[in-house]
Design a protein around this motif. Structure first.
Motif, PDB file in Angstrom:
ATOM      1  N   GLY A 158     -44.237 -12.680 -31.786  1.00  0.00           N
ATOM      2  CA  GLY A 158     -42.772 -13.515 -31.662  1.00  0.00           C
ATOM      3  C   GLY A 158     -42.365 -14.117 -33.021  1.00  0.00           C
ATOM      4  N   PHE A 159     -43.528 -14.808 -33.493  1.00  0.00           N
ATOM      5  CA  PHE A 159     -43.213 -15.624 -34.714  1.00  0.00           C
ATOM      6  C   PHE A 159     -42.845 -14.741 -35.811  1.00  0.00           C
ATOM      7  N   MET A 160     -43.345 -13.602 -35.925  1.00  0.00           N
ATOM      8  CA  MET A 160     -43.316 -12.960 -37.196  1.00  0.00           C
ATOM      9  C   MET A 160     -41.869 -12.175 -36.747  1.00  0.00           C
ATOM     10  N   SER A 161     -41.297 -11.846 -35.671  1.00  0.00           N
ATOM     11  CA  SER A 161     -40.216 -11.308 -35.559  1.00  0.00           C
ATOM     12  C   SER A 161     -39.047 -12.157 -35.556  1.00  0.00           C
ATOM     13  N   THR A 162     -39.146 -13.511 -35.399  1.00  0.00           N
ATOM     14  CA  THR A 162     -38.074 -14.461 -35.418  1.00  0.00           C
ATOM     15  C   THR A 162     -37.911 -14.969 -36.816  1.00  0.00           C
ATOM     16  N   THR A 163     -39.084 -15.132 -37.460  1.00  0.00           N
ATOM     17  CA  THR A 163     -39.001 -15.314 -38.954  1.00  0.00           C
ATOM     18  C   THR A 163     -38.449 -14.281 -39.797  1.00  0.00           C
ATOM     19  N   GLY A 164     -38.976 -13.301 -39.621  1.00  0.00           N
ATOM     20  CA  GLY A 164     -38.558 -11.931 -40.271  1.00  0.00           C
ATOM     21  C   GLY A 164     -37.114 -11.965 -40.198  1.00  0.00           C
ATOM     22  N   THR A 165     -36.641 -12.046 -39.110  1.00  0.00           N
ATOM     23  CA  THR A 165     -35.062 -11.708 -38.909  1.00  0.00           C
ATOM     24  C   THR A 165     -34.147 -12.814 -39.662  1.00  0.00           C
ATOM     25  N   TYR A 166     -34.874 -14.089 -39.661  1.00  0.00           N
ATOM     26  CA  TYR A 166     -34.384 -15.433 -40.299  1.00  0.00           C
ATOM     27  C   TYR A 166     -34.289 -15.120 -41.727  1.00  0.00           C
ATOM     28  N   PHE A 167     -35.363 -14.796 -42.378  1.00  0.00           N
ATOM     29  CA  PHE A 167     -35.701 -14.297 -43.672  1.00  0.00           C
ATOM     30  C   PHE A 167     -34.887 -13.148 -44.339  1.00  0.00           C
ATOM     31  N   PHE A 168     -34.448 -12.225 -43.193  1.00  0.00           N
ATOM     32  CA  PHE A 168     -33.392 -11.235 -43.697  1.00  0.00           C
ATOM     33  C   PHE A 168     -32.158 -11.846 -43.898  1.00  0.00           C
ATOM     34  N   TYR A 169     -31.648 -12.471 -42.796  1.00  0.00           N
ATOM     35  CA  TYR A 169     -30.212 -12.999 -42.994  1.00  0.00           C
ATOM     36  C   TYR A 169     -30.116 -14.195 -44.021  1.00  0.00           C
ATOM     37  N   ALA A 170     -31.164 -14.852 -44.313  1.00  0.00           N
ATOM     38  CA  ALA A 170     -31.051 -15.823 -45.329  1.00  0.00           C
ATOM     39  C   ALA A 170     -31.311 -15.049 -46.729  1.00  0.00           C
ATOM     40  N   GLY A 171     -31.384 -13.906 -46.838  1.00  0.00           N
ATOM     41  CA  GLY A 171     -31.412 -13.391 -48.238  1.00  0.00           C
ATOM     42  C   GLY A 171     -32.852 -13.387 -48.882  1.00  0.00           C
ATOM     43  N   LYS A 172     -33.728 -13.518 -48.070  1.00  0.00           N
ATOM     44  CA  LYS A 172     -35.228 -13.670 -48.505  1.00  0.00           C
ATOM     45  C   LYS A 172     -35.859 -12.307 -48.256  1.00  0.00           C
ATOM     46  N   ARG A 173     -35.587 -11.117 -48.703  1.00  0.00           N
ATOM     47  CA  ARG A 173     -35.900  -9.864 -48.137  1.00  0.00           C
ATOM     48  C   ARG A 173     -37.553  -9.687 -48.323  1.00  0.00           C
ATOM     49  N   LEU A 233     -22.324  -5.179 -41.438  1.00  0.00           N
ATOM     50  CA  LEU A 233     -21.268  -5.866 -40.594  1.00  0.00           C
ATOM     51  C   LEU A 233     -21.984  -7.078 -39.846  1.00  0.00           C
ATOM     52  N   SER A 234     -23.267  -6.792 -39.476  1.00  0.00           N
ATOM     53  CA  SER A 234     -24.167  -8.095 -38.727  1.00  0.00           C
ATOM     54  C   SER A 234     -24.275  -9.061 -39.966  1.00  0.00           C
ATOM     55  N   SER A 235     -24.685  -8.708 -41.216  1.00  0.00           N
ATOM     56  CA  SER A 235     -24.687  -9.827 -42.051  1.00  0.00           C
ATOM     57  C   SER A 235     -23.524 -10.140 -42.411  1.00  0.00           C
ATOM     58  N   ARG A 236     -22.605  -9.686 -42.461  1.00  0.00           N
ATOM     59  CA  ARG A 236     -21.045 -10.327 -42.830  1.00  0.00           C
ATOM     60  C   ARG A 236     -20.827 -11.365 -41.812  1.00  0.00           C
ATOM     61  N   ASN A 237     -21.012 -10.938 -40.427  1.00  0.00           N
ATOM     62  CA  ASN A 237     -20.696 -11.889 -39.516  1.00  0.00           C
ATOM     63  C   ASN A 237     -21.573 -13.004 -39.573  1.00  0.00           C
ATOM     64  N   GLN A 238     -22.858 -12.784 -39.738  1.00  0.00           N
ATOM     65  CA  GLN A 238     -23.673 -13.994 -39.686  1.00  0.00           C
ATOM     66  C   GLN A 238     -23.244 -15.005 -40.854  1.00  0.00           C
TER      67      GLN A 238
END
Length: 204
Positions: free
Chosen positions: A126-141, A189-194
Motif C-alpha cells: 500500500g505504501f509503495m503504491s501510494t508513494t509511487g503514484t505521488y512520485f509519478f504525478y510530482a514528476g519524480k519518475r 489527461l490525468s496528469s494535466r488535470n492533476q
C-alpha cells in the motif's frame, strides 16, 4: 500494523468484524450497518473506519467514502492505512504538498515508523503504491519506478496476497508504461488535470 485498540476487543466482536469485512467484497451495502454499529460502540478502533471506507467505496458511495477517509485521518493520523487513504485522496485532488505532510516528508516506512522492525506485506504494498503514484504525478519518475519495481517483487514473492496487490501493480504500471494510444492519452489527461487542480507541491 500493531493495533492495540483492535486487539483489546472481545473475541466475539472481532469475529463479527471479520465477517463484515468478508461481506464488504460481496455485499458491501449489507456490511455498512454492522460496521456503523461497531464504530458507535468502539469509536477508537481505526480498523473499523478503514473497513467502512472500503464498504462505501465498493458500493459506489463516493461522498461517504471521502467523509470516512477524512474522519479516520483526523482521529488516527498515525495509523498507516488512514494515512494512505487520505494521501490517495489528496493525490486525486492534486494537493501534493499535503501528501508530503501526511508522511512527514519521510517516504520510507522505517523512517516513518522507526519503532517498528517488521511490516505486513499489505502495508508495504500500500505504501509503495501510494508513494509511487505521488512520485509519478510530482514528476519524480525515477522514484516512481523504484516503487513499481518493489511492488512487482512483492507480487512475485507473495502470490497469495490476492488481487489487491495485483491491482496496485497494474495501476502503477499503466501510469508509468502506457502501451496503447488510449492509455497514453488518459495518462496525459490525468496528469494535466492533476496539475490544474493543485500545483503547490512541496519538496520532499
Amino acid at each position: 500494523m500493531p493495533n492495540p485498540a483492535y486487539d483489546r476487543l472481545p473475541e466475539h466482536v472481532k469475529d463479527d468484524i471479520e465477517r463484515l469485512y468478508e461481506q464488504i467484497w460481496t455485499k458491501p451495502r449489507k456490511a455498512i450497518p454492522g460496521l456503523l454499529e461497531w464504530i458507535e460502540k468502539y469509536p477508537d478502533v481505526p480498523t473499523l473506519y478503514n473497513y467502512l471506507t472500503a464498504a462505501y467505496s465498493q458500493s459506489g458511495q463516493r461522498k461517504k467514502t471521502r467523509e470516512v477517509i477524512e474522519k479516520n485521518y483526523q482521529r488516527n493520523p498515525d495509523y498507516l492505512f488512514a494515512r494512505l487513504n487520505y494521501a490517495n485522496l489528496c493525490i486525486r485532488d492534486g494537493d501534493y504538498g499535503k501528501v508530503g505532510e501526511i508522511f512527514e516528508h519521510k517516504f520510507d516506512l522505517k523512517l516513518l515508523y522507526p519503532q517498528r522492525k517488521r511490516f505486513h506485506v499489505t502495508e508495504v504494498a500500500g505504501f509503495m503504491s501510494t508513494t509511487g503514484t505521488y512520485f509519478f504525478y510530482a514528476g519524480k519518475r525515477e522514484s516512481a519506478e523504484k516503487c513499481y519495481e518493489l511492488l512487482e517483487q512483492i507480487e512475485r514473492n507473495y502470490p497469495e496476497s490476492g488481487k489487491t496487490i495485483e491491482a496496485q501493480v497494474t495501476q502503477l504500471r499503466w501510469r508509468l508504461y502506457p502501451k496503447t494510444l488510449w492509455q497514453r492519452f488518459m495518462v496525459w489527461l490525468s496528469s494535466r488535470n492533476q496539475s490544474a487542480q493543485g500545483s503547490d507541491m512541496q519538496p520532499s
